[in-house]
Design a protein around this motif. Sequence first.
Motif, PDB file in Angstrom:
ATOM      1  N   VAL A  33      21.242  40.104 101.985  1.00  0.00           N
ATOM      2  CA  VAL A  33      20.399  38.927 101.760  1.00  0.00           C
ATOM      3  C   VAL A  33      19.494  39.253 100.583  1.00  0.00           C
ATOM      4  O   VAL A  33      18.546  40.037 100.706  1.00  0.00           O
ATOM      5  N   PHE A  34      19.812  38.659  99.447  1.00  0.00           N
ATOM      6  CA  PHE A  34      19.062  38.910  98.223  1.00  0.00           C
ATOM      7  C   PHE A  34      18.360  37.642  97.756  1.00  0.00           C
ATOM      8  O   PHE A  34      18.756  36.524  98.118  1.00  0.00           O
ATOM      9  N   ASP A  35      17.343  37.820  96.950  1.00  0.00           N
ATOM     10  CA  ASP A  35      16.643  36.697  96.336  1.00  0.00           C
ATOM     11  C   ASP A  35      17.537  36.134  95.234  1.00  0.00           C
ATOM     12  O   ASP A  35      17.726  36.783  94.204  1.00  0.00           O
ATOM     13  N   PRO A  36      18.109  34.926  95.423  1.00  0.00           N
ATOM     14  CA  PRO A  36      19.039  34.408  94.406  1.00  0.00           C
ATOM     15  C   PRO A  36      18.376  34.145  93.065  1.00  0.00           C
ATOM     16  O   PRO A  36      19.049  34.116  92.034  1.00  0.00           O
ATOM     17  N   SER A  37      17.049  33.968  93.062  1.00  0.00           N
ATOM     18  CA  SER A  37      16.374  33.741  91.775  1.00  0.00           C
ATOM     19  C   SER A  37      16.368  34.998  90.918  1.00  0.00           C
ATOM     20  O   SER A  37      16.149  34.931  89.708  1.00  0.00           O
ATOM     21  N   GLN A  38      16.619  36.150  91.538  1.00  0.00           N
ATOM     22  CA  GLN A  38      16.660  37.398  90.804  1.00  0.00           C
ATOM     23  C   GLN A  38      18.073  37.776  90.363  1.00  0.00           C
ATOM     24  O   GLN A  38      18.266  38.783  89.676  1.00  0.00           O
ATOM     25  N   THR A  63      24.760  34.935  96.157  1.00  0.00           N
ATOM     26  CA  THR A  63      24.718  33.504  95.834  1.00  0.00           C
ATOM     27  C   THR A  63      24.269  32.618  96.994  1.00  0.00           C
ATOM     28  O   THR A  63      23.878  31.473  96.771  1.00  0.00           O
ATOM     29  N   HIS A  64      24.330  33.119  98.236  1.00  0.00           N
ATOM     30  CA  HIS A  64      23.920  32.253  99.347  1.00  0.00           C
ATOM     31  C   HIS A  64      22.387  32.198  99.416  1.00  0.00           C
ATOM     32  O   HIS A  64      21.689  33.050  98.878  1.00  0.00           O
ATOM     33  N   ARG A  65      21.848  31.187 100.105  1.00  0.00           N
ATOM     34  CA  ARG A  65      20.410  30.906 100.060  1.00  0.00           C
ATOM     35  C   ARG A  65      19.667  31.363 101.315  1.00  0.00           C
ATOM     36  O   ARG A  65      18.583  30.860 101.616  1.00  0.00           O
ATOM     37  N   THR A  66      20.221  32.316 102.032  1.00  0.00           N
ATOM     38  CA  THR A  66      19.585  32.770 103.270  1.00  0.00           C
ATOM     39  C   THR A  66      18.193  33.319 103.010  1.00  0.00           C
ATOM     40  O   THR A  66      17.283  33.170 103.848  1.00  0.00           O
ATOM     41  N   TRP A  67      17.989  33.964 101.872  1.00  0.00           N
ATOM     42  CA  TRP A  67      16.676  34.496 101.510  1.00  0.00           C
ATOM     43  C   TRP A  67      15.593  33.421 101.630  1.00  0.00           C
ATOM     44  O   TRP A  67      14.487  33.684 102.114  1.00  0.00           O
ATOM     45  N   ASP A  68      15.918  32.201 101.206  1.00  0.00           N
ATOM     46  CA  ASP A  68      14.924  31.128 101.155  1.00  0.00           C
ATOM     47  C   ASP A  68      14.503  30.634 102.540  1.00  0.00           C
ATOM     48  O   ASP A  68      13.459  29.991 102.668  1.00  0.00           O
TER      49      ASP A  68
END
Length: 277
Positions: free
Chosen positions: A123-128, A205-210
């Motif tokens: 789970v990564f920050d997609p904005s990064q 690419t998934h948005r789980t971080w958010d």
Amino acid sequence: MRVPSSDRISVVVHHFGGDGRPVLLSHATGFHGWCYLPIADRLAERTTAYALDYRGHGSTPRPEDWAVDWDRYGDDAIAAAEAIAPDGGLVAFGHSMGGAALLMAAHRRPGLFDLIVAFEPIVFDPSQARAEEPSPLVRSARRRRPSFESFEAAIENYSSKPPMQAFDPDVVRLYVGHGFRPAPEGVRLACDPEHEARTFETGATHRTWDVLGEIGTRVVVVGSADGAGPAEVAPLVAERLADARFVEREDWNHFTPFEDPAGVAELIGDAIDTELG
């Protein structure tokens, strides 16, 4: 058993037995549920263990012409969890991709899990996220030898080189025995190397971080000190979750569930005792 998921896929769920509350084991990219049987065996006196094969892994097929979408792995986790515990209250252990899929499922189905133990979830920050050369994992997956003349030859090959050289021998045998299929040339990987590579490639690419802060499930996030991306982000995932505790093991690495099944089983058991009483 086979349970329906999205895209008309039937997800395979393995029942490993045991005596106690149900626990779902959720695998990493490129592997399959049977690789976690040594963990299940060590929990057998207190839990009834299940494990799923995500689409394109193990015994679960990949939809034709499917461009990898990590949200669909979340669909598979929901399908398996609801089949095992239709009234909710499940305990789950997720490794890498499997940890991310469980967090997706917990967000979409509050109450489905009482506790998730997430070992370095992807789970990564997609904005990064940024465009760059393919990672070593992607390159390695694309170069992976897809077939061998026999199961025995595959076991011998994997046991002689890293990273599987350090795995518990039972894990290697299970990986090959349930991750290869008979083929004209001998045996062939069930998880196509390109599918594995695409899963690695799209992991950020998934948005789980958010939505981590919206997940109400109690989560124990486990991290190692091996310096890889999942280890670096694990404490940040724990910080963003609404109800989480972070555990760091400096003597472990991202493959520890395969190298030290007994130690990971002990960690899961301790988490159940500590978090659920």
